[in-house]
Design an enzyme around this catalytic site. Structure first.
Site, PDB file in Angstrom:
ATOM      1  N   CYS A  74       0.807  -1.220   0.000  1.00  0.00           N
ATOM      2  CA  CYS A  74       0.000   0.000   0.000  1.00  0.00           C
ATOM      3  C   CYS A  74       0.842   1.274   0.000  1.00  0.00           C
ATOM      4  O   CYS A  74       0.296   2.379  -0.028  1.00  0.00           O
ATOM      5  CB  CYS A  74      -0.955  -0.017   1.190  1.00  0.00           C
ATOM      6  N   HIS A 107      -2.466   8.003   6.385  1.00  0.00           N
ATOM      7  CA  HIS A 107      -2.743   6.699   5.778  1.00  0.00           C
ATOM      8  C   HIS A 107      -4.020   6.124   6.382  1.00  0.00           C
ATOM      9  O   HIS A 107      -4.820   5.515   5.661  1.00  0.00           O
ATOM     10  CB  HIS A 107      -1.566   5.753   6.021  1.00  0.00           C
ATOM     11  N   GLU A 139      -0.071   5.198  13.711  1.00  0.00           N
ATOM     12  CA  GLU A 139       0.187   6.379  12.895  1.00  0.00           C
ATOM     13  C   GLU A 139      -0.078   7.656  13.683  1.00  0.00           C
ATOM     14  O   GLU A 139       0.688   8.628  13.579  1.00  0.00           O
ATOM     15  CB  GLU A 139      -0.667   6.365  11.631  1.00  0.00           C
ATOM     16  N   LYS A 187      -9.441   8.213   3.155  1.00  0.00           N
ATOM     17  CA  LYS A 187      -9.907   6.841   2.884  1.00  0.00           C
ATOM     18  C   LYS A 187     -11.316   6.624   3.428  1.00  0.00           C
ATOM     19  O   LYS A 187     -11.996   5.686   3.018  1.00  0.00           O
ATOM     20  CB  LYS A 187      -8.947   5.815   3.494  1.00  0.00           C
ATOM     21  N   HIS A 240      -9.791   2.128   0.614  1.00  0.00           N
ATOM     22  CA  HIS A 240      -8.344   1.931   0.509  1.00  0.00           C
ATOM     23  C   HIS A 240      -8.018   1.369  -0.869  1.00  0.00           C
ATOM     24  O   HIS A 240      -8.349   0.227  -1.192  1.00  0.00           O
ATOM     25  CB  HIS A 240      -7.887   0.972   1.602  1.00  0.00           C
ATOM     26  N   PHE A 256       1.824  -3.549   3.896  1.00  0.00           N
ATOM     27  CA  PHE A 256       2.182  -4.853   4.439  1.00  0.00           C
ATOM     28  C   PHE A 256       3.645  -5.151   4.127  1.00  0.00           C
ATOM     29  O   PHE A 256       4.134  -4.878   3.030  1.00  0.00           O
ATOM     30  CB  PHE A 256       1.306  -5.945   3.813  1.00  0.00           C
TER      31      PHE A 256
END
Length: 412
Positions: free
Chosen positions: A163, A303, A314, A334, A339, A400
């Protein structure tokens, strides 16, 4: 060191299939989640996603392009066309070797792979594969086809960092132009992950929201009741250009790409570091790369995917970097787009750039009660957009594998 600016942008997304409609819907805080129409999802834990809507692909691409490409490539081609036309550069006045393409994707032709394996099984495992099976599934193919279509003969490859892929691509494009290896690079990201295997796989990871009774409220970053992310799809494309080259041809300049950086959490295959160590250093590296301080930043596009662990790590990281900055705001778009995996950083970088050009910070929707573990000093814009002068904006992406990709933009 050469300066790099943005002279064109294009979007295909659940929030709109061109830059203007996308930005309008984002500023107005419109949810784009609904029940999945691409397949019957009633037996899945998650029944909904943020699909691209009202996009008639044959209006943008010819039949051969459609036949030979996966949906993710088609999204990339349509967004690239808008960005290239927006930029207005003329290839016949340049060397084709001065124009490159660096595009990110997390999953590439995932839908094609799924379809072909299903057909293989349905045919009694007899090998009757489509001759375009391999080219359609390759993660690099969107970059390759854009290059072929327009005759761009410069640097050409794909960035794959889950991502964080789009921000990785933007960073690579920034540096290739800085190094004098290109005048213009088409960059960003594309993914089309709304398929049975993809939704099923993310369900198995317990990563997706299962708020099936009200999908439009499912993505709620930083909210105490968040339960997973909303899957989205699409593409975002930016034209990065050497500043002096852009000025010489009289190009419209949106903003400057001030800096970018990548780090790794080196922690877990799917979870972010709980203290945000990699994210903290990534943001610091990106600011240093742009010759900026934390106090210079007015907006952070987080994010923030609406997962229990990711949002908190985050938030802690942002607070660690910007906690002493009293003039910055955070939002998580998002909540509206879902996403987009490898395309997320591209459309969110476009949001950051538009925040600079328009002086508007879009909202985080569906967030009603901020998790008490989120540091109190973060000014998270919720419910409605705010008007705010933005000179510097930062886009966070985390993938990831522990990949952290951060891009920083500033007013020219």
């Amino acid at each position: 060191m050469k300066r790099v600016v943005i002279t064109g942008m294009g979007v295909v997304s659940p929030a709109g299939n061109d830059l203007k409609s996308f930005w309008t819907n984002i500023v107005n805080g419109r949810s784009n989640a609904a029940n999945i129409t691409r397949f019957n999802a009633e037996h899945f834990k998650t029944h909904f996603a943020a699909e691209v809507k009202e996009l008639i692909i044959i209006d943008h691409l010819d039949r051969n392009e459609i036949k030979r490409s996966d949906l993710y490539t088609q999204y990339a081609l349509i967004a690239a066309k808008e960005a290239i036309e927006d930029s207005g550069f003329e290839l016949d006045k340049m060397s084709p070797f001065d124009v490159g393409v660096i595009l990110g994707s997390a999953q590439g032709g995932f839908e094609t792979f799924e379809q072909q394996v299903r057909e293989y099984a349905a045919n009694g495992f007899m090998p009757h594969f489509n001759p375009f099976f391999i080219p359609k599934t390759l993660v690099n193919m969107a970059a390759g086809i854009i290059s072929i279509k327009y005759g761009f003969m410069g640097v050409n490859f794909s960035a794959v960092s889950a991502c964080a892929s789009a921000n990785t691509a933007i960073m690579d494009a920034l540096n290739y132009i800085r190094w004098g290896k290109a005048k213009i690079i088409i960059t960003g990201g594309a993914d089309a992950p709304i398929s049975e295997a993809s939704i099923g796989g993310y369900n198995a990871l317990k990563a997706l929201s299962t708020r099936n009774e009200s999908p439009e409220t499912a993505s709620r970053p930083f909210d105490v009741d968040r339960d997973g992310f909303l899957m989205g799809e699409g593409a975002g494309v930016l034209v990065l250009e050497e500043y002096e080259h852009a000025v010489a041809r009289g190009a419209h300049i949106y903003a400057e790409v001030a800096g970018a950086a990548m780090t790794s959490d080196a922690y877990h295959i799917t979870a972010t570091h709980p203290e945000g160590k990699g994210a903290i250093q990534g943001m610091k590296f990106a600011l240093h790369d742009g010759g900026l301080n934390a106090e210079d930043v007015n907006y952070v596009n987080a994010h923030a995917t609406s997962t229990s662990v990711g949002d908190l790590s985050e938030a802690r990281a942002i607070n660690a970097v910007f906690g002493n900055n009293t003039d910055f705001s955070v939002s998580a778009t998002k909540s509206m787009t879902g996403h987009l995996l490898g395309a997320a950083g591209a459309i969110e970088s476009i949001v950051a750039v538009k925040a600079i050009t328009d002086g508007i910070i879009p909202p985080t929707i569906n967030t009603h009660t901020i998790d008490p573990e989120v540091p109190a000093g973060l000014h998270i814009v919720i419910k409605e957009a705010i008007n705010k002068k933005v000179n510097v904006a930062l886009s966070n992406t985390f993938g990831f594998g522990g990949h952290n990709g951060i891009a920083v933009f500033k007013k020219v």
